[in-house]
Motif scaffolding. Structure first.
Motif, PDB file in Angstrom:
ATOM      1  N   GLU A  98       0.934  -1.327  -0.286  1.00 56.40           N
ATOM      2  CA  GLU A  98      -0.026   0.097  -0.046  1.00 56.40           C
ATOM      3  C   GLU A  98       0.968   1.273  -0.224  1.00 56.40           C
ATOM      4  N   ASP A  99       2.145   1.197   0.869  1.00 52.34           N
ATOM      5  CA  ASP A  99       2.767   2.418   0.708  1.00 52.34           C
ATOM      6  C   ASP A  99       3.867   2.662  -0.023  1.00 52.34           C
ATOM      7  N   ASP A 100       3.930   1.632  -1.054  1.00 58.14           N
ATOM      8  CA  ASP A 100       5.042   1.776  -2.272  1.00 58.14           C
ATOM      9  C   ASP A 100       5.171   3.137  -2.790  1.00 58.14           C
ATOM     10  N   GLN A 101       4.069   3.708  -3.115  1.00 58.60           N
ATOM     11  CA  GLN A 101       4.233   5.135  -3.752  1.00 58.60           C
ATOM     12  C   GLN A 101       4.442   6.160  -2.935  1.00 58.60           C
ATOM     13  N   GLY A 102       4.334   5.982  -1.653  1.00 61.64           N
ATOM     14  CA  GLY A 102       4.544   7.115  -0.562  1.00 61.64           C
ATOM     15  C   GLY A 102       6.182   6.784  -0.485  1.00 61.64           C
ATOM     16  N   LEU A 103       6.780   5.878  -0.461  1.00 56.75           N
ATOM     17  CA  LEU A 103       8.078   5.392  -0.331  1.00 56.75           C
ATOM     18  C   LEU A 103       8.878   5.998  -1.443  1.00 56.75           C
ATOM     19  N   ALA A 104       8.254   5.620  -2.634  1.00 53.61           N
ATOM     20  CA  ALA A 104       9.080   6.219  -4.050  1.00 53.61           C
ATOM     21  C   ALA A 104       8.845   7.808  -4.073  1.00 53.61           C
ATOM     22  N   GLN A 105       7.784   8.139  -3.408  1.00 53.28           N
ATOM     23  CA  GLN A 105       7.687   9.816  -3.770  1.00 53.28           C
ATOM     24  C   GLN A 105       8.825  10.374  -2.613  1.00 53.28           C
ATOM     25  N   ALA A 106       8.933   9.807  -1.551  1.00 55.38           N
ATOM     26  CA  ALA A 106       9.740  10.138  -0.542  1.00 55.38           C
ATOM     27  C   ALA A 106      11.049  10.344  -0.936  1.00 55.38           C
ATOM     28  N   LEU A 107      11.539   9.458  -1.710  1.00 55.48           N
ATOM     29  CA  LEU A 107      12.844   9.356  -2.441  1.00 55.48           C
ATOM     30  C   LEU A 107      12.918  10.520  -3.420  1.00 55.48           C
TER      31      LEU A 107
END
Length: 492
Positions: free
Chosen positions: A350-359
């Protein structure tokens, strides 16, 4: 002896208002500087003939091969949001079509081959620099696995062209699934020529989307198919840091290929607002704007197709709007899937997009190099000690450290071994892109010194973008401050 190409000329068989019949203008002293031999063979052409003096005459437009039916295609287009009802091939001439080794029809077009009825007071010629840029970047895109027009050959003409100064003239031989654009449809829509629109749509369906021939609503299917291809294409641009630079509707290919490499560029430091094109003064075609502009261009395409959808305009508009709403979902699917792969994440959380955007947010703040960050992450995925090579790309390395903790927790939930994950990431995170300063360097060597060795070496490096190539490691490095190229220019 006349050299015959196995041409078929289906576009030239369309009604006369689709094009102008015009032959290339002969040049003084053509000299071949590069032939793409593997591509020539794939197209069913004899590379030995094309590398001969007679071949140079054919590839410059001085001599027509047997079977050619040269035409300049008519089209219109929105340029930076402003509609121009007639553009057309002002410096390009389509010689004909061949069937390649995969059974796919390909256009062979000469770019820079002289004036046409669509030249609008231009000279119809191309300078050497833009020809080399398009050759390098289009072939790099092909090696990266991104749909693109290809470059078959580059020829110097023995003549000069006047731009800001006198420059060596050149001709590029461009290969495409077709050169039909959104602007081609706009040309006929602007004239209210519904029969021409229908003929063009039928031609496109037969050539590019034959699976639609037996369907009940082929024109709605055409819009849907073009939306899907453009959504995937633009997602793939973003995943390698590519900025087209001039996403006008006349540069939006119906086949879903990248076309027209004028002021294009690959980002060095990540910046979603990055613009290189000297003519994009307001940032309309900035890196992060490209999905939005693609949808805008597709909306213009949909407007052209409305008369083919239904005689009931309201119904046609409703159908088009419903189809256009799929663009966002299609784009997000390809973009987020691609981002996960770049991070070594192959099961969806679920949070993969958030992890990518944080990078990405930290990369933007820390001016981290886009290509190198992801390539070095590939190494860090297999060896935590390699984190130091990633963090040094950030102006504030501690920002990477905090993100890296989250990332390592997440990849720990994946089933792959470290080596497997590393290999999978290296397959989607290139080590080598056509960096702007490298492209400018090969152009300078060619234009100033007639030296094509840097051009050949850069092509060699870019032909294997996902391999380390230790002997060419310097090509992976970002530019030093004094090497940075902040603007790119259109070749016209």
């Amino acid at each position: 002896m006349t050299v015959h190409f196995p041409f078929q000329n289906t576009y030239a068989a369309l009604p006369a208002n689709f094009f102008a019949r015009v032959a290339p203008t002969p040049v003084a002293a053509p000299r071949l500087i590069k032939l793409n031999r593997p591509l020539a063979i794939h197209l069913g052409l004899d590379p030995d003939i094309l590398e001969s003096p007679e071949g140079a005459e054919i590839l410059s437009g001085k001599t027509l091969p047997g079977g050619a039916d040269p035409i300049a295609m008519a089209y219109a287009g929105h340029q930076f949001g402003h509609f121009v009802p007639q553009l057309g091939d002002g410096r390009a001439i389509l010689l004909g079509e061949v069937i390649d080794g995969d059974g796919i029809r390909r256009d062979i077009q000469l770019k820079g081959s002289g004036p046409t009825p669509f030249s609008r007071r231009g000279d119809g010629r191309a300078a050497l620099g833009p020809v080399l840029r398009e050759y390098v970047v289009s072939e790099a895109m092909a090696a990266l696995g991104i749909p693109t027009t290809r470059s078959l050959a580059a020829v110097v003409t023995g003549e000069q062209v006047m731009r800001e100064t006198a420059l060596p003239g050149a001709v590029l031989t461009r290969v495409a699934s077709s050169h039909i654009r959104v602007g081609t449809f706009q040309y006929f829509a602007a004239r209210g020529d519904v029969e021409a629109l229908r003929s063009l749509a039928d031609h496109v369906i037969a050539r590019h989307y034959p699976e639609l021939l037996a369907t009940e609503r082929p024109y709605q299917g055409l819009l849907s198919a073009v939306i899907a291809r453009q959504a995937k294409l633009v997602a793939r641009w973003l995943l390698v840091g590519f900025i087209h630079g001039v996403m006008n509707t006349d540069n939006t290919s119906i086949s879903g290929e990248t076309i027209d490499y004028g002021p294009c560029a690959f980002m060095d430091s990540y910046d979603p607002a990055q613009v290189y094109s000297s003519i994009d003064e307001l940032g309309r075609y900035a890196y992060a704007n490209q999905p939005r502009i693609a949808l805008w261009n597709l909306t213009r395409f949909a407007e052209c197709l409305l008369p083919l959808f239904s005689d009931d305009k309201d119904k046609a508009v409703e159908e088009a709007q419903t189809l256009l709403m799929t663009f966002g979902e299609e784009f997000n699917l390809h973009y987020t899937t691609g981002l996960r792969a770049k991070l070594g994440l192959f099961a969806e959380h679920e949070d993969d997009q958030g992890l990518a955007q944080a990078l990405l947010d930290e990369m933007a703040k820390g001016a981290a190099d886009f290509t190198l960050t992801f390539r070095r992450l590939s190494e860090a995925a297999g060896d935590p000690e390699a984190d130091r090579n990633v963090r040094q790309l950030f102006t504030e390395p501690e920002a990477y450290d905090a993100w890296s903790e989250r990332w390592r927790q997440r990849i720990g939930q994946e089933p792959q071994s470290a080596n497997q994950r590393q290999a999978l990431m290296r397959a989607v995170n290139p080590a080598f892109i056509p960096r702007n300063h490298r492209v400018e360097a090969i152009i300078k060597a060619a234009v100033d010194g007639d030296d094509y060795r840097p051009f050949e070496e850069l092509l060699t490096v870019l032909s294997k973008p996902y391999e380390d190539q230790p002997e060419f490691a310097a090509y992976a490095e970002p530019p030093r401050p004094e090497e940075r190229v902040c603007q790119t220019f259109c070749g016209t």
